[in-house]
Enzyme design. Structure first.
Site, PDB file in Angstrom:
ATOM      1  N   GLU A 146     -13.285  -2.110  -0.995  1.00  0.00           N
ATOM      2  CA  GLU A 146     -12.487  -1.240  -1.860  1.00  0.00           C
ATOM      3  C   GLU A 146     -12.020  -0.036  -1.042  1.00  0.00           C
ATOM      4  O   GLU A 146     -12.740   0.470  -0.165  1.00  0.00           O
ATOM      5  CB  GLU A 146     -13.318  -0.819  -3.078  1.00  0.00           C
ATOM      6  CG  GLU A 146     -12.445  -0.624  -4.293  1.00  0.00           C
ATOM      7  CD  GLU A 146     -13.223  -0.468  -5.593  1.00  0.00           C
ATOM      8  OE1 GLU A 146     -14.459  -0.554  -5.591  1.00  0.00           O
ATOM      9  OE2 GLU A 146     -12.561  -0.248  -6.623  1.00  0.00           O
TER      10      GLU A 146
ATOM     11  N   HIS B 225     -21.084   7.355  -1.749  1.00  0.00           N
ATOM     12  CA  HIS B 225     -20.569   8.485  -2.534  1.00  0.00           C
ATOM     13  C   HIS B 225     -21.723   9.440  -2.830  1.00  0.00           C
ATOM     14  O   HIS B 225     -22.827   8.994  -3.172  1.00  0.00           O
ATOM     15  CB  HIS B 225     -20.020   8.034  -3.891  1.00  0.00           C
ATOM     16  CG  HIS B 225     -18.843   7.121  -3.815  1.00  0.00           C
ATOM     17  ND1 HIS B 225     -17.600   7.532  -3.397  1.00  0.00           N
ATOM     18  CD2 HIS B 225     -18.713   5.811  -4.140  1.00  0.00           C
ATOM     19  CE1 HIS B 225     -16.760   6.511  -3.457  1.00  0.00           C
ATOM     20  NE2 HIS B 225     -17.403   5.452  -3.896  1.00  0.00           N
TER      21      HIS B 225
ATOM     22  N   HIS C 189     -10.636   4.994  -9.330  1.00  0.00           N
ATOM     23  CA  HIS C 189     -10.146   3.665  -9.718  1.00  0.00           C
ATOM     24  C   HIS C 189      -8.838   3.857 -10.489  1.00  0.00           C
ATOM     25  O   HIS C 189      -8.717   3.438 -11.636  1.00  0.00           O
ATOM     26  CB  HIS C 189     -11.142   2.919 -10.616  1.00  0.00           C
ATOM     27  CG  HIS C 189     -12.308   2.311  -9.889  1.00  0.00           C
ATOM     28  ND1 HIS C 189     -13.440   1.870 -10.528  1.00  0.00           N
ATOM     29  CD2 HIS C 189     -12.505   2.040  -8.578  1.00  0.00           C
ATOM     30  CE1 HIS C 189     -14.293   1.381  -9.652  1.00  0.00           C
ATOM     31  NE2 HIS C 189     -13.748   1.476  -8.455  1.00  0.00           N
TER      32      HIS C 189
ATOM     33  N   ASP D 222     -11.586   3.071  -1.164  1.00  0.00           N
ATOM     34  CA  ASP D 222     -12.236   4.371  -0.972  1.00  0.00           C
ATOM     35  C   ASP D 222     -13.195   4.328   0.210  1.00  0.00           C
ATOM     36  O   ASP D 222     -13.608   5.372   0.719  1.00  0.00           O
ATOM     37  CB  ASP D 222     -12.955   4.844  -2.249  1.00  0.00           C
ATOM     38  CG  ASP D 222     -13.868   3.802  -2.856  1.00  0.00           C
ATOM     39  OD1 ASP D 222     -13.533   2.607  -2.799  1.00  0.00           O
ATOM     40  OD2 ASP D 222     -14.920   4.185  -3.395  1.00  0.00           O
TER      41      ASP D 222
ATOM     42  N   HIS E 225     -21.117  -3.590  -6.188  1.00  0.00           N
ATOM     43  CA  HIS E 225     -20.599  -3.986  -7.480  1.00  0.00           C
ATOM     44  C   HIS E 225     -19.430  -4.949  -7.383  1.00  0.00           C
ATOM     45  O   HIS E 225     -18.836  -5.297  -8.414  1.00  0.00           O
ATOM     46  CB  HIS E 225     -20.189  -2.724  -8.260  1.00  0.00           C
ATOM     47  CG  HIS E 225     -18.979  -2.027  -7.684  1.00  0.00           C
ATOM     48  ND1 HIS E 225     -17.817  -1.891  -8.404  1.00  0.00           N
ATOM     49  CD2 HIS E 225     -18.725  -1.481  -6.476  1.00  0.00           C
ATOM     50  CE1 HIS E 225     -16.909  -1.256  -7.683  1.00  0.00           C
ATOM     51  NE2 HIS E 225     -17.438  -1.006  -6.508  1.00  0.00           N
TER      52      HIS E 225
ATOM     53  N   ASP F 223     -21.863   1.498  -2.372  1.00  0.00           N
ATOM     54  CA  ASP F 223     -21.734   2.138  -3.696  1.00  0.00           C
ATOM     55  C   ASP F 223     -23.064   2.283  -4.441  1.00  0.00           C
ATOM     56  O   ASP F 223     -23.218   3.203  -5.254  1.00  0.00           O
ATOM     57  CB  ASP F 223     -20.773   1.330  -4.572  1.00  0.00           C
ATOM     58  CG  ASP F 223     -19.312   1.597  -4.230  1.00  0.00           C
ATOM     59  OD1 ASP F 223     -18.959   2.758  -3.984  1.00  0.00           O
ATOM     60  OD2 ASP F 223     -18.525   0.635  -4.221  1.00  0.00           O
TER      61      ASP F 223
ATOM     62  N   TYR G 254     -22.389   7.020 -13.073  1.00  0.00           N
ATOM     63  CA  TYR G 254     -21.942   5.988 -12.128  1.00  0.00           C
ATOM     64  C   TYR G 254     -22.535   4.635 -12.520  1.00  0.00           C
ATOM     65  O   TYR G 254     -21.838   3.623 -12.609  1.00  0.00           O
ATOM     66  CB  TYR G 254     -22.411   6.389 -10.727  1.00  0.00           C
ATOM     67  CG  TYR G 254     -21.718   5.701  -9.586  1.00  0.00           C
ATOM     68  CD1 TYR G 254     -20.619   6.277  -8.969  1.00  0.00           C
ATOM     69  CD2 TYR G 254     -22.168   4.475  -9.111  1.00  0.00           C
ATOM     70  CE1 TYR G 254     -19.988   5.653  -7.919  1.00  0.00           C
ATOM     71  CE2 TYR G 254     -21.538   3.846  -8.060  1.00  0.00           C
ATOM     72  CZ  TYR G 254     -20.452   4.447  -7.464  1.00  0.00           C
ATOM     73  OH  TYR G 254     -19.822   3.821  -6.429  1.00  0.00           O
TER      74      TYR G 254
ATOM     75  N   HIS H 218     -17.989  -2.895   2.214  1.00  0.00           N
ATOM     76  CA  HIS H 218     -17.276  -3.147   0.952  1.00  0.00           C
ATOM     77  C   HIS H 218     -15.806  -2.861   1.199  1.00  0.00           C
ATOM     78  O   HIS H 218     -15.469  -1.894   1.890  1.00  0.00           O
ATOM     79  CB  HIS H 218     -17.873  -2.207  -0.107  1.00  0.00           C
ATOM     80  CG  HIS H 218     -17.228  -2.208  -1.433  1.00  0.00           C
ATOM     81  ND1 HIS H 218     -16.705  -3.323  -2.027  1.00  0.00           N
ATOM     82  CD2 HIS H 218     -17.035  -1.194  -2.322  1.00  0.00           C
ATOM     83  CE1 HIS H 218     -16.226  -3.007  -3.223  1.00  0.00           C
ATOM     84  NE2 HIS H 218     -16.405  -1.710  -3.415  1.00  0.00           N
TER      85      HIS H 218
END
Ligand code: FEO
Length: 394
Positions: A81, A225, A23, A83, A145, A164, A192, A79
């Site tokens: 994001e 992850h 992030h 990554d 999240h 996530d 995490y 998701h």
């Protein structure tokens, strides 16, 4: 290296051993991370999530070990994001007409990142897509999240792909939970949770109840992850239920910064008071401590005791980021206390106590202020504060 999870289901992701900040620079990742992407071969070929953009070529090379990427029919973006979505443009160049499955908030955010007119299909909780012998079942998981977050479940193989959730920033030689050091695994899973999911704990509890209520058999939980939960996969679900309840240990965390060692001496005296009452504590000098590791310790502890000298009518700036995290993470079931030295105006303790109030963390005893270097009487007050906090912890 590609790994087969079950017949026709492959991990095609990337292990990023070198990652130390995530992030941007918001989160430390001492053990690197992985970006997990999953390929499912049925009558339709499905790719669930991709990898961070800098690793897109490796994703394509991994796919080529199994199939021609042009044969992918459906891409699920659980998701947006980057990554997880960063490899989408590279994949979509092979399959510009393929369906991109997103949650109801996912279209806006994936399109917002890549500005491409892909063929989006929005799905809601409980919706299914038949891919041949098996189905994909979707469960929206807003705020686990991000608002767009979604879980995908593969019937037949009974694999939950929750993005996530249940993940860890943990680069390892092997892909499954039973193949790695358990202590490291749980350290990373908790870090995490503490740093990312704490403010959404009530939603975590409800979402887990909702997913368990679907009575789907779960043989594997494959997050985006870290390692895949293959051996007793429900263990991490139970851990999330426990963490979401935020029942603290009977311990304390003391964090402070200091200019001429006076506030440090106060911190140590408070620690002596806690120890005298049998309460374990950890102490962090914030000028040199990793903020995310400190947050993990705060997550576990009952009491948060913060100290700062007064500088420019405020607190030392090294404390500001962790104070902002304590506010944003909305910890529950904590108690707080403050302390610090001052030379002239002396606002720091009052400001720290106001911060606790804003964070809805009750202050259990008036803070201790010491003018210039603490005198024996000031240090005795600190020992007393430590003992008072210890009593409140018990
Ligand atoms: Fe919300 Fe792993 O990204």
């Amino acid at each position: 290296m590609v790994t087969e999870l079950a017949k026709g289901v492959y991990w095609v992701g990337v292990v990023d051993w070198g990652l130390r900040h995530f992030h941007g620079y918001e989160l430390s990742t001492h053990r690197g991370s992985t970006y997990n992407s999953y390929l499912i071969l049925d009558e339709k070929v499905v790719l669930v999530d991709t990898v961070w953009g800098p690793f897109q070529d490796q994703l394509i090379a991994n796919l080529r070990e199994i199939i021609d990427p042009a044969k992918i029919d459906i891409v699920v973006a659980n998701h947006s994001e980057t990554d997880h979505s960063g490899g989408l443009p590279a994949v979509m160049r092979y399959i510009p007409k393929a369906t991109v499955v997103v949650s109801s908030r996912g279209e806006e955010s994936v399109e917002g990142h890549y500005h491409q007119p892909w063929n989006f299909k929005k799905v809601k909780t409980g919706e299914k897509i038949n891919i041949g012998k098996n189905d994909l079942v979707f469960v929206e998981a807003p705020m686990l999240h991000w608002p767009d977050s979604m879980f995908t479940y593969l019937t037949g193989k009974n694999i939950l792909l929750p993005n996530d959730a249940f993940g860890q920033h943990y680069a390892t030689a092997f892909r499954f939970n039973d193949q790695v050091d358990q202590e490291e695994l749980y350290e990373e899973a908790l870090k995490y949770y503490a740093n990312i999911l704490t403010p959404f704990s009530n939603l975590v509890t409800k979402k887990i109840e909702e997913v368990l209520g679907l009575n789907l058999p779960v043989e594997m939980i494959a997050p985006s992850h870290g390692v895949i939960w293959r051996q007793d996969p429900i263990q991490i679900v139970k851990k999330y239920q426990e963490w979401a309840a935020q029942i603290p240990q009977k311990t304390a965390v003391i964090l402070y910064d200091t200019m001429w060692e006076g506030t440090r001496r106060m911190a140590e005296a408070i620690g002596a008071g806690l120890a005298a009452e049998g309460i374990p504590f950890k102490m962090f000098y914030m000028a040199v401590s990793d903020r995310n590791d400190v947050i993990t310790e705060i997550f576990k502890a009952k009491a948060v005791i913060v100290g700062s000298p007064t500088l420019n009518q405020g607190v030392l700036s090294t404390l500001t980021p962790v104070l902002e995290d304590i506010r944003g993470l909305k910890f529950q079931n904590k108690i707080g206390a403050a302390f610090g030295t001052y030379g002239w105006s002396g606002e720091s303790v009052k400001l720290l106590e106001e911060h606790f109030k804003n964070c809805k963390i009750p202050v259990v005893a008036p803070g201790v202020r010491a003018k210039w270097q603490p005198k024996p009487a000031d240090l005795a007050e600190c020992v007393k504060l430590g003992k008072t906090v210890a009593q409140a912890i018990k």
